[in-house]
Design a protein around this motif. Structure first.
Motif, PDB file in Angstrom:
ATOM      1  N   GLU A  24       0.850  -1.191   0.000  1.00 11.27           N
ATOM      2  CA  GLU A  24       0.000   0.000   0.000  1.00 11.27           C
ATOM      3  C   GLU A  24       0.889   1.245   0.000  1.00 11.27           C
ATOM      4  O   GLU A  24       1.862   1.327   0.741  1.00 11.27           O
ATOM      5  CB  GLU A  24      -0.876   0.012   1.243  1.00 11.27           C
ATOM      6  N   SER A  38      -3.316   4.338  -1.602  1.00 11.77           N
ATOM      7  CA  SER A  38      -3.780   3.462  -2.678  1.00 11.77           C
ATOM      8  C   SER A  38      -4.841   2.524  -2.120  1.00 11.77           C
ATOM      9  O   SER A  38      -4.892   2.269  -0.915  1.00 11.77           O
ATOM     10  CB  SER A  38      -2.609   2.671  -3.269  1.00 11.77           C
ATOM     11  N   LYS A  39      -5.677   2.021  -2.986  1.00 10.99           N
ATOM     12  CA  LYS A  39      -6.724   1.087  -2.565  1.00 10.99           C
ATOM     13  C   LYS A  39      -6.135  -0.322  -2.516  1.00 10.99           C
ATOM     14  O   LYS A  39      -5.108  -0.593  -3.115  1.00 10.99           O
ATOM     15  CB  LYS A  39      -7.895   1.152  -3.536  1.00 10.99           C
ATOM     16  N   ASN A  40      -6.790  -1.206  -1.787  1.00 12.33           N
ATOM     17  CA  ASN A  40      -6.310  -2.587  -1.647  1.00 12.33           C
ATOM     18  C   ASN A  40      -6.015  -3.207  -2.999  1.00 12.33           C
ATOM     19  O   ASN A  40      -6.879  -3.237  -3.878  1.00 12.33           O
ATOM     20  CB  ASN A  40      -7.352  -3.447  -0.932  1.00 12.33           C
ATOM     21  N   GLN A  42      -4.165  -2.171  -5.402  1.00  9.86           N
ATOM     22  CA  GLN A  42      -3.728  -1.276  -6.477  1.00  9.86           C
ATOM     23  C   GLN A  42      -2.295  -0.852  -6.201  1.00  9.86           C
ATOM     24  O   GLN A  42      -1.990  -0.351  -5.130  1.00  9.86           O
ATOM     25  CB  GLN A  42      -4.624  -0.040  -6.576  1.00  9.86           C
TER      26      GLN A  42
END
Length: 81
Positions: A24, A38-40, A42
Motif C-alpha cells: 500500500e 492506494s486502494k487494496n 492497487q
C-alpha cells in the motif's frame, strides 16, 4: 498574488504479489498528515502536489505474518501534468 503551481504525479510500485498480502502506498504532507492512500491491491497512486512543499511517500506491506514472505519492489514516479 502569486499562483501556486501544482503537478499531477503518478506513483507506481512494482513487486511481488501474493494472494494474502499486498503493498500500500500512502502520501503524507510535511506535517505527517495522511493525504491519500492506494486502494487494496492497487499498485499505483495519483496525487496533485504543490510546488515548493514537502511530501513523503510510505510503502506498507499489509497482510504479512511475522517471519513471513519478503517483498522486493521498485518505486517510480512520473509527473503527468
Amino acid at each position: 498574488m502569486a499562483e501556486n503551481k501544482s503537478s499531477e504525479v503518478h506513483f507506481t510500485i512494482q513487486g511481488h504479489r501474493y494472494p494474502d498480502s499486498w503493498l500500500e502506498l500512502t502520501l503524507f504532507d510535511s506535517n505527517g498528515q495522511s493525504i491519500k492512500s492506494s486502494k487494496n491491491g492497487q499498485y499505483f497512486l495519483n496525487a496533485t502536489l504543490e510546488q515548493g512543499k514537502d511530501y513523503y511517500l510510505a510503502v506498507n506491506a499489509l497482510g504479512l505474518q511475522f517471519g513471513g514472505k519478503m517483498f522486493d519492489y521498485k518505486l517510480s514516479s512520473e509527473a503527468v501534468r
